[in-house]
Design an enzyme around this catalytic site. Structure first.
Site, PDB file in Angstrom:
ATOM      1  N   HIS A  45      26.731   2.815  -2.492  1.00 19.77           N
ATOM      2  CA  HIS A  45      26.280   1.795  -1.914  1.00 19.77           C
ATOM      3  C   HIS A  45      27.096   1.519  -0.502  1.00 19.77           C
ATOM      4  CE1 HIS A  45      25.200   0.078  -6.029  1.00 19.77           C
ATOM      5  NE2 HIS A  45      24.383   0.735  -5.387  1.00 19.77           N
ATOM      6  N   GLU A  87      31.711  -4.235  -8.199  1.00 21.43           N
ATOM      7  CA  GLU A  87      32.223  -2.962  -7.983  1.00 21.43           C
ATOM      8  C   GLU A  87      33.308  -3.042  -6.788  1.00 21.43           C
ATOM      9  OE1 GLU A  87      28.197  -1.220  -7.085  1.00 21.43           O
ATOM     10  OE2 GLU A  87      28.474  -1.556  -4.986  1.00 21.43           O
ATOM     11  N   TYR A 123      21.083  -1.810 -15.826  1.00 19.74           N
ATOM     12  CA  TYR A 123      20.021  -1.232 -16.806  1.00 19.74           C
ATOM     13  C   TYR A 123      20.668  -0.873 -18.056  1.00 19.74           C
ATOM     14  CZ  TYR A 123      17.351  -0.318 -12.354  1.00 19.74           C
ATOM     15  OH  TYR A 123      16.699  -0.642 -11.376  1.00 19.74           O
ATOM     16  N   THR A 155       0.795  -1.280  -0.034  1.00 20.68           N
ATOM     17  CA  THR A 155       0.067  -0.037  -0.037  1.00 20.68           C
ATOM     18  C   THR A 155       0.717   1.180  -0.106  1.00 20.68           C
ATOM     19  OG1 THR A 155      -0.102  -0.041   2.636  1.00 20.68           O
ATOM     20  CG2 THR A 155      -1.801  -1.181   1.243  1.00 20.68           C
TER      21      THR A 155
END
Lengths: 288, 381
Positions: free
Chosen positions: A249, A211, A161, A17
């Site tokens: 990160h 990485e 991506y 929700t």
């Protein structure tokens, strides 16, 4: 075939929700993923997205009612540990957690608990996974990849991506793309995915995107040289990252001289893996 | 987030670890007062968040209150490795019989905390680890069970701690574990833990690092953040939910996603430039965020060109373009801007930006090459 998710995946969305949960549930449904349930304590009995998905109070109840076998977590960091532990006890056998900024001590507890059970965790701090043409469990944009025979595994989101998009531009597709996430302590790792790709008949070649930080890429390189017959192409981000700084990160940090890009590239090349200089070159190498 | 020595030792004391009775002072007069209260010889220690304070002259002994005042005066005007000394800790001088290293940190590879001890305390532990790793005894802690007494005994035996100190050592180790766990630390370290001439243990130097991701529930600790160690621009970026790290190059970068941001820096270098920063605008690049990002990047006088590299996933290309356009109305950059949008709604975004005074690129390689050329003054929009 593919790995980890396909047309038979029956998904329950924890935190359905919320703004992110709802938006991406719709995206996943549009992609064709079977989203069979959502959860939000106190909202059991409601429906979301024009009555397409029922909401339950707990994951366990959702699993009992709908036969969900995979859970995806869109719960904020504060509640993520509890959400992952709840999922582990709910009856699903695969849990994907997208949440970023989870305290690392929470993750150590969660990981230790998952290790005691035969349940797979992907993430946290990851974009989830995409099996093009079959199922999307996460937030990887569906239209940037086409079905194919290249397996992709990555610690990053948008960088992945890039790679999928470059592959598609050249008419190459992916079997499954897995984002394992950028946290120092997580669930599924490179080796887990490499093992699955090696065994998957659809996957012919694999792209590994690592990485700086930790030594998982070095371990993956060792695994590839000992266990993989399929071609692996690599890329490591963070060659220009200064030591001691966390590059976005939580896990992307060179500490005590460990975890540098140079070491990782060396380990991959030693294992016979070709390492691209920049992301777009990955597709160029695969097109050769 | 790093804590100062005095802050770390205050936390240790809360968990039952014996620490010296000293206090922290901001002025030489305060230092004198504390030394007076303590009586006898004291050690005056600069409180800055870097290693090697002793070698830099930031830790000094004083025989009495008068000398403590003088020494504090000297140290409080020092700058150590670029950081100004704003506070000194005045502790009673310790009567050291032997020095032990004791620390708990996250073992990333093992995915659990590790308690480490060494009889070679008081020196740089990373040096010990590199040269004589066998001198460091490690005990991994199951995060579901916590630190067990038998594990502490294993460690005591490993570092050949005399039997007389075992009981106190157990209290120190359990205290350190509780301090680590309850403070959401990624490091809790006592170096050295000393055995005093009277046989009792004391933690005379300490260090803690708190997990930034846990500061939401460590509100008391979050207030202790020392902004001296962060570049002003990094603090400013944090306010807008941006991750910014300043580097030394001339090409500013604004990228969505940490991995892509690193790859963008790397490709700039690959094509002969140097990145000026790491900047991840994260998801949902609103006009406000983009404007803040541009302002922060352009504050760096080294920046000769700015490369925007946005892959639209969650963040759609048209929304980013809107943000960039709105931001450009507010901040008028004097350096060339190179923009590369890809992914979801990238074409719409590019069309929107075509009117603005920007250099556009389709691929990342093209964008990087154009940014390098623009920074050299060989390309303008």
């Amino acid at each position: 075939m593919s790995i980890l998710a396909d047309k038979s995946t029956r998904l329950v969305v924890q935190g359905i929700t919320g703004r992110e949960g709802l938006f991406h549930t719709e995206q996943m449904l549009n992609y064709g993923t079977q989203v069979v349930a959502g959860t939000r304590p106190g909202k059991g009995g409601e429906w979301v997205l024009d009555g397409k998905v029922p909401v339950f109070d707990s994951v366990k109840v959702a699993v009992e009612a709908t036969g969900a076998n995979t859970s995806i977590i869109f719960v904020p960091a504060k509640g993520a540990k509890d959400a992952m532990l709840e999922a582990a006890d709910s009856g699903v056998d695969f849990v994907v957690c997208l949440t970023e900024h989870i305290p690392v001590q929470d993750m150590m507890v969660v990981r230790a608990y998952y290790d005691q059970k035969a349940i797979r965790l992907l993430g946290p701090n990851c974009p989830g996974l995409l099996t093009p043409g079959e199922a999307k469990v996460g937030i990887i944009p569906g239209d940037i990849a086409i079905p194919g025979n290249i397996g992709v595994v990555s610690r990053s989101g948008t960088l992945t991506y890039e790679v999928l998009y470059a592959l598609k531009e050249r008419g190459m597709g992916a079997s499954t793309c897995v984002g394992i996430g950028g946290d120092p302590v997580n669930g599924t790792n490179f080796i887990d995915c490499l093992r699955l790709f090696q065994a998957d008949p659809q996957t012919e070649r694999v792209v590994l995107i690592g990485e700086i930080g930790g030594t998982d890429e070095e371990k993956a390189a060792d695994f590839v040289s000992k266990n993989m017959t399929k071609q692996v192409v690599g890329f490591i981000a963070g060659k220009t990252a200064p030591p001691g700084k966390r590059m976005g990160h939580a896990g992307a940090i060179v500490e005590g001289g460990e975890g540098t890009a140079a070491e990782k590239v060396k380990a991959l090349e030693k294992a016979g893996i070709r390492v691209a200089d920049h992301p777009e070159q990955i597709a160029e190498i695969l097109a050769e | 987030m790093k804590l100062h020595e005095y802050q770390s030792k205050q936390i240790f004391a809360q968990y039952g670890i014996p620490v010296p009775k000293g206090r922290v002072a901001s002025t030489p007069a305060e230092a004198r007062e504390i030394a007076n209260e303590l009586g006898g010889r004291v050690v005056v220690k600069s409180q800055v968040l870097v290693g090697g304070r002793g070698k830099a002259g930031g830790i000094k002994l004083a025989k009495d209150a008068e000398e403590a005042e003088k020494v504090a005066g000297e140290i409080l005007t020092m700058t150590i490795k670029g950081l100004p000394v704003r506070k000194v800790l005045v502790d009673p001088a310790a009567d050291i019989q032997s020095e032990i290293y004791l620390g708990i940190t996250n073992d990333r590879g093992a995915r659990r905390p590790v308690l480490m001890g060494s009889a070679a305390g008081g020196v740089d532990i990373e040096e010990v680890a590199a040269k004589t790793p066998e001198k460091i005894i490690k005990v991994h802690i199951d995060p579901l069970l916590g630190l067990q007494d038998y594990q502490i005994l294993d460690l005591a035996l490993g570092i050949e701690l005399p039997k007389e100190q075992w009981a106190e050592f157990n209290v120190v180790c359990q205290g350190l574990w509780n301090a680590y766990r309850k403070s959401d630390a990624t490091l809790a370290e006592i170096n050295p833990l000393i055995i005093q001439a009277n046989g009792h243990l004391a933690a005379i130097d300490g260090k803690m690092i708190i997990d930034d991701n846990a500061l939401y529930r460590q509100t008391e600790l979050a207030e202790k953040r020392d902004l001296d160690v962060e570049a002003e621009s990094e603090t400013e970026a944090n306010k807008f939910g941006l991750t910014y790290i300043k580097l030394e190059g001339e090409i500013g970068c604004m990228v969505n996603g940490a991995g892509l941001a690193m790859a963008t820096m790397d490709i700039i270098k690959h094509f002969g430039g140097e990145p000026a920063n790491f900047l991840d605008i994260g998801g949902g690049a609103t006009a406000e965020k983009v404007a803040a990002a541009i302002r922060i990047i352009l504050k760096d006088p080294n920046v000769k060109a700015v490369l925007f590299n946005i892959f639209g996933g969650i963040t759609r290309g048209d929304v980013v373009a809107e943000g960039i356009l709105a931001a450009l109305k507010e901040v008028k950059p004097s350096v060339p801007l190179i923009v590369r949008l890809a992914g979801t709604n990238a074409a719409e975004g590019r069309a929107m930006l075509a009117g603005a005074d920007m250099i556009t690129a389709e691929s990342l390689a093209e964008a990087a090459q154009k940014a390098v050329a623009a920074a050299k003054g060989e390309l303008s929009s």
